[in-house]
Motif scaffolding. Structure first.
Motif, mmCIF file in Angstrom:
data_model
loop_
_atom_site.group_PDB
_atom_site.id
_atom_site.type_symbol
_atom_site.label_atom_id
_atom_site.label_comp_id
_atom_site.label_asym_id
_atom_site.label_seq_id
_atom_site.Cartn_x
_atom_site.Cartn_y
_atom_site.Cartn_z
ATOM 1 N N ARG A 150 37.270 38.988 43.831
ATOM 2 C CA ARG A 150 38.549 38.461 44.270
ATOM 3 C C ARG A 150 38.469 36.930 44.317
ATOM 4 O O ARG A 150 37.482 36.359 44.786
ATOM 5 C CB ARG A 150 38.865 39.025 45.666
ATOM 6 N N HIS A 153 44.363 35.562 45.590
ATOM 7 C CA HIS A 153 44.934 36.910 45.625
ATOM 8 C C HIS A 153 44.749 37.643 44.305
ATOM 9 O O HIS A 153 45.214 38.758 44.132
ATOM 10 C CB HIS A 153 46.423 36.837 45.991
ATOM 11 N N ASN A 211 36.261 33.915 45.888
ATOM 12 C CA ASN A 211 36.310 33.742 47.349
ATOM 13 C C ASN A 211 34.892 33.657 47.901
ATOM 14 O O ASN A 211 33.931 34.084 47.267
ATOM 15 C CB ASN A 211 37.048 34.919 47.995
#
Ligand code: SF4
Length: 367
Positions: A150, A153, A211
């Motif tokens: 990820r 989003h 992330n």
């Protein structure tokens, strides 16, 4: 069975060990239904010696299988949709999956499995994928060559060894990256890893940063369910049956099962529910006498040393340099040799030791 000596065992290609054949099961989507959990527990007792290991790659191993019991075992596992059509497909299907991903991750993994099965790629046996698409990254420290992660989003595809990845179109992109790895000479003589290819300066397009990883220590009780740990990752068959009745079981590369949807678990044999339990800081392979290659017993020693291992550290005790019990670096690794134990700091069982030939009595001091 011609393939009995495989370095990385599968179900169709078991590996010989001191206590019989080791049969590795790779559940699709890294999860087990109630029927599958019950069927594996039955099969372990009926066709093996009843021992069920959780592996550091999110799989299960049955031990003590014999040349006579292997075919009926495979038939039982096939009826539970736990067996690939052939050895090549089984070898290629190395996919770590976040236990916290939910339905969208399940669908993505299904598509990746289908694309991999259809690809006919011949990848190195240890080459693998990680689908880390839950709310936070949790597989960053677990070994993989191609990662779906990820970023903000959205999802990206990242080659191991690269700090950044590229936007993921479909799961097929991950298979195309594996093909790119082969075409660029990443594999030689059936071996090779993505990070080594990247280190040679061969890099794919990448401009998106994933992330940040989640802190590596989890509490047992989580919004998605309860994390169940086991000493040396060994699950008693009846405990596996009982856990399977409480929810879908998600396999993790941390030798723990997430019992999805459970709020608490009753005490069961072998179950460790305190994630701070020192027994969860030690890893050890079967060792002697179960493994013919072992130079020493491993688990009693690891058990004795567990209380000395600092929180957040991992001690790996290996019966030989192969390192099956934790096929990656640990804070401290003790590798048994004919001369005693070698101590390796921040490395794998086969890495260069800082101390050699230690007697077990010396170990509490040097650790
Ligand atoms: S690491 Fe342990 S289980 Fe693996 S071959 Fe060596 S002694 Fe056997």
């Amino acid at each position: 069975m011609s393939g009995v000596k495989g370095w990385c065992p599968g179900a169709l290609r078991p590996m010989d060990s001191g206590d019989g054949w080791v049969v590795r099961i790779k559940p699709r989507g890294a999860k087990l239904s109630r029927d599958q959990a019950e069927g594996i527990a039955d099969a372990a007792q009926l066709h093996g010696n009843g021992l069920i290991d959780l592996t550091g790659r999110g799989n299960l191993q049955l031990r003590g299988v014999t040349p006579d019991s292997h075919a009926p075992l495979i038939a039982d596992l096939r009826a539970l949709d736990l067996i690939d059509p052939d050895i090549a497909t089984e070898t290629r299907r190395n996919i770590l999956v976040t236990p916290f991903g939910g339905d969208a991750t399940d669908a993505l993994v299904r598509d990746l499995e289908t694309a991999l099965a259809a690809s006919a790629l011949t990848l190195p046996a240890k080459f693998g994928f990680a689908v880390d698409t839950g709310p936070a990254l949790v597989l960053t420290h677990d070994p993989a060559d191609i990662r779906i992660e990820r970023a903000g989003h959205g999802l990206i595809l990242r080659a191991e060894g690269m700090a950044q990845g590229a936007a993921l179109g479909t799961p097929r992109d991950a298979v195309n990256m594996a093909r790119w790895f082969l075409e660029r000479g990443g594999a030689r003589n059936g071996r090779g890893r993505m990070a080594a290819l990247i280190a040679r300066g061969v890099t794919p397009r990448a401009d998106i940063t994933p992330n940040r990883p989640a802190p590596h220590a989890f509490p047992a009780s989580l919004p998605q369910g309860v994390l169940a740990g086991f000493e040396f990752g060994q699950v008693p068959p009846d405990t596996l049956r009982r856990l399977g009745r409480l929810g879908t079981l998600r396999l993790t590369p941390w030798r723990m099962l997430l019992v999805q949807g459970a709020r608490h678990l009753p005490p069961m044999p072998g179950l460790i529910l305190d994630t701070g339990d020192p027994r969860l800081r030690v890893r050890a392979c079967t060792g002697a006498p179960g493994c013919a290659q072992a130079h020493a017993a491993t688990r009693p020693l690891a058990r004795n040393l567990a209380a000395l291992v600092p929180q957040d550290a991992v001690l790996h005790v290996s019966g030989c340099a192969k390192g099956c019990g934790w096929p990656r670096a640990a804070d401290m690794t003790l590798t048994a040799t004919p001369q005693g134990f070698d101590l390796i700091r921040h490395g794998c069982a086969h890495d260069a030791p800082t101390l050699r030939g230690l007697h077990p009595d010396q170990l509490p001091k040097v650790l």
